[in-house]
Write a protein that holds these residues in place. Structure first.
Motif, short mmCIF file in Angstrom:
data_model
loop_
_atom_site.label_atom_id
_atom_site.label_comp_id
_atom_site.label_asym_id
_atom_site.label_seq_id
_atom_site.Cartn_x
_atom_site.Cartn_y
_atom_site.Cartn_z
N GLN A 48 76.29 107.34 77.84
CA GLN A 48 77.76 107.39 77.84
C GLN A 48 78.29 107.02 76.46
O GLN A 48 77.58 106.42 75.64
N LEU A 70 86.62 96.76 81.33
CA LEU A 70 87.14 95.40 81.43
C LEU A 70 87.99 95.06 80.22
O LEU A 70 87.84 95.65 79.16
N GLN A 79 85.59 90.31 88.32
CA GLN A 79 84.28 89.65 88.34
C GLN A 79 84.22 88.56 89.41
O GLN A 79 83.22 88.39 90.10
N GLY A 101 76.84 96.17 86.00
CA GLY A 101 77.29 94.87 85.54
C GLY A 101 76.75 94.44 84.19
O GLY A 101 76.65 93.24 83.91
N ASP A 103 77.86 94.06 81.38
CA ASP A 103 78.67 93.19 80.52
C ASP A 103 78.35 91.71 80.78
O ASP A 103 78.64 90.86 79.96
N GLU A 123 70.62 97.16 84.85
CA GLU A 123 71.68 97.87 84.11
C GLU A 123 71.02 99.03 83.35
O GLU A 123 70.01 98.84 82.69
N ASP A 125 72.11 100.83 80.79
CA ASP A 125 72.41 101.10 79.39
C ASP A 125 72.35 99.83 78.54
O ASP A 125 73.26 98.99 78.58
N GLY A 153 67.37 99.87 83.34
CA GLY A 153 66.89 101.05 84.05
C GLY A 153 67.92 101.52 85.05
O GLY A 153 68.99 100.91 85.21
N ASP A 154 67.58 102.60 85.77
CA ASP A 154 68.49 103.18 86.75
C ASP A 154 68.40 102.38 88.06
O ASP A 154 67.29 102.19 88.59
N ASP A 173 77.96 96.58 90.83
CA ASP A 173 79.07 96.55 89.89
C ASP A 173 78.98 97.80 89.02
O ASP A 173 78.55 97.76 87.86
N SER A 175 80.16 101.67 87.35
CA SER A 175 81.28 102.45 86.84
C SER A 175 81.59 103.50 87.92
O SER A 175 81.13 103.37 89.03
N PRO A 180 76.64 108.31 84.91
CA PRO A 180 75.38 107.72 85.39
C PRO A 180 75.50 107.00 86.74
O PRO A 180 74.51 106.77 87.41
N LEU A 184 75.13 106.06 92.74
CA LEU A 184 75.34 104.72 93.35
C LEU A 184 76.41 104.78 94.43
O LEU A 184 76.70 103.78 95.08
N TYR A 242 93.12 98.51 85.79
CA TYR A 242 92.39 99.56 86.51
C TYR A 242 93.42 100.59 86.97
O TYR A 242 94.57 100.24 87.24
N1 SAM Z 1 81.91 94.66 85.19
C1 SAM Z 1 82.88 95.60 84.71
C2 SAM Z 1 84.27 95.09 85.00
O1 SAM Z 1 84.53 93.93 84.80
O2 SAM Z 1 85.06 95.89 85.46
C3 SAM Z 1 82.77 96.95 85.35
C4 SAM Z 1 81.68 97.75 85.41
S1 SAM Z 1 80.21 97.60 84.50
C5 SAM Z 1 80.67 97.82 82.85
C6 SAM Z 1 79.51 99.14 85.02
C7 SAM Z 1 78.09 99.30 84.56
O3 SAM Z 1 77.35 100.14 85.43
C8 SAM Z 1 77.98 99.94 83.16
O4 SAM Z 1 77.44 99.00 82.27
C9 SAM Z 1 77.06 101.14 83.37
O5 SAM Z 1 76.20 101.36 82.29
C10 SAM Z 1 76.31 100.72 84.61
N2 SAM Z 1 75.68 101.82 85.35
C11 SAM Z 1 76.17 103.06 85.59
N3 SAM Z 1 75.29 103.79 86.30
C12 SAM Z 1 74.21 102.99 86.53
C13 SAM Z 1 72.97 103.18 87.21
N4 SAM Z 1 72.66 104.35 87.80
N5 SAM Z 1 72.09 102.15 87.27
C14 SAM Z 1 72.39 100.96 86.66
N6 SAM Z 1 73.54 100.72 85.99
C15 SAM Z 1 74.44 101.73 85.92
#
Ligand code: SAM
Length: 305
Positions: A48, A70, A79, A101, A103, A123, A125, A153-154, A173, A175, A180, A184, A242
């Motif tokens: 992404q 966020l 959170q 999650g 972050d 996570e 990424d 990982g996924d 948590d 997106s 990606p 989920l 949001y």
């Molecule tokens: N915690 C944040 C907040 O306060 O709103 C919101 C979301 S968090 C940034 C979403 C995370 O889900 C991202 O870091 C994204 O890379 C991760 N993500 C997306 N698809 C995923 C998957 N298939 N497996 C693991 N993590 C994934």
């Protein structure tokens, strides 16, 4: 048509010069905007686009593929609620898994629970982890807890490999279901979550907006009713940055010891916030119970199944 200024990242458009507008097909015809003081980071990972900017009124902002994840000012709402709605609903949570999650904010909240012994996080990424540690230390502080084990990982593959009944709680948590995180939100993933939970275990997932995504929520609820034979509930809260200013959560439990999500058996607000160096800003026992009260248009869909 408005020519997007090519030099600016996704969303920072010429529509209102100097503002970030969150334009997405997931909320057609509307876009929340924040005034940009300074763009701090722009990158493209294997999964992404990642951007961080300093806004004029919400502190620093993390954006993934043009969608606000966020802000420093209101991340506490999301959170705290996504972590404490499940964990305050069961006595003695010990083993917790966080999907997404990256972050670290949910980790920070899970770590408040003294009974928790192990916090696994998967996570996808690594760039999100690194960017959060660099620009959002108050959020990434969650990684400093010794109980945390980070897996990059996924989440879909991770859950498939988890032995049956491994966790007391799973927190998804994620997106949004474009990119990606798409899988989920699908049934096969929920089935692997149910398998990974002990009897009477709980799952809490990010479950979009009742104003914008009732159709997505309807599908998720019907999938959850087939899979989670304990209870299936929808809660929601306010997060100003949001889309539509709200975000929801699916709270489900597997068959086994009954879980009454609406009345926290494992309160954290009274004792915790008095002692903690960083007291809770948003969550408390009353707002926990209130989160499950739904407007009629949503109640009709969610509770009718
Ligand atoms: N915690 C944040 C907040 O306060 O709103 C919101 C979301 S968090 C940034 C979403 C995370 O889900 C991202 O870091 C994204 O890379 C991760 N993500 C997306 N698809 C995923 C998957 N298939 N497996 C693991 N993590 C994934």
């Amino acid at each position: 048509a408005m020519e997007e200024d090519k030099a600016l990242p996704q969303g920072v458009s010429a529509v209102i010069p100097g503002w970030f507008s969150e334009i997405s097909p997931m909320w057609p015809g509307e876009a929340h905007s924040l005034k940009v003081e300074k763009i701090l980071f722009q990158g493209k990972s294997d999964y992404q686009n990642v951007m961080v900017f300093k806004s004029s009124t919400y502190g620093k902002v993390l954006v993934l593929d043009g969608v606000i994840q966020l802000t420093e000012r209101d991340e506490c709402a999301y959170q705290e609620m996504i972590a404490h709605l499940p964990l305050c609903s069961i006595t003695n949570p010990k083993k917790v898994l966080v999907i997404g999650g990256g972050d670290g904010g949910v980790l920070r909240e899970v770590a408040r629970h003294p009974t928790v012994e192990q916090i696994d996080i998967c996570e996808i990424d690594a760039m999100v982890v690194d960017v959060s540690k660099e620009f959002f230390p108050e959020v990434a502080v969650g990684y400093e807890d010794p109980r945390v084990n980070l897996h990059i990982g996924d989440g879909v593959a991770f859950l498939k490999a988890v032995p049956e009944g491994s966790y007391d709680a799973v927190i998804v948590d994620s997106s949004d279901p474009i990119g990606p995180a798409k899988e989920l939100f699908e049934k096969p993933f929920f089935e692997t979550v149910a398998k990974a939970l002990r009897p009477g275990g709980v799952v809490c997932t990010q479950a979009e907006s009742i104003w914008l995504h009732m159709h997505i929520i309807e599908d998720i609820v019907s999938n959850c009713r087939e899979i989670f034979k304990g209870s299936v509930n929808y809660a929601w809260t306010t997060v100003p940055t949001y889309p539509s200013g709200v975000i929801g959560f699916m709270l489900c439990s597997t068959e086994g010891p009954a879980v009454d999500f609406k009345h926290p058996v494992n309160p954290i607000d009274a004792v915790e916030s008095a002692q903690s160096t960083r007291p809770l800003k948003f969550y408390n026992a009353e707002i926990h119970s209130a989160a499950f009260c739904l407007p009629s248009f949503a109640k009709k869909v969610i509770e009718s199944e």
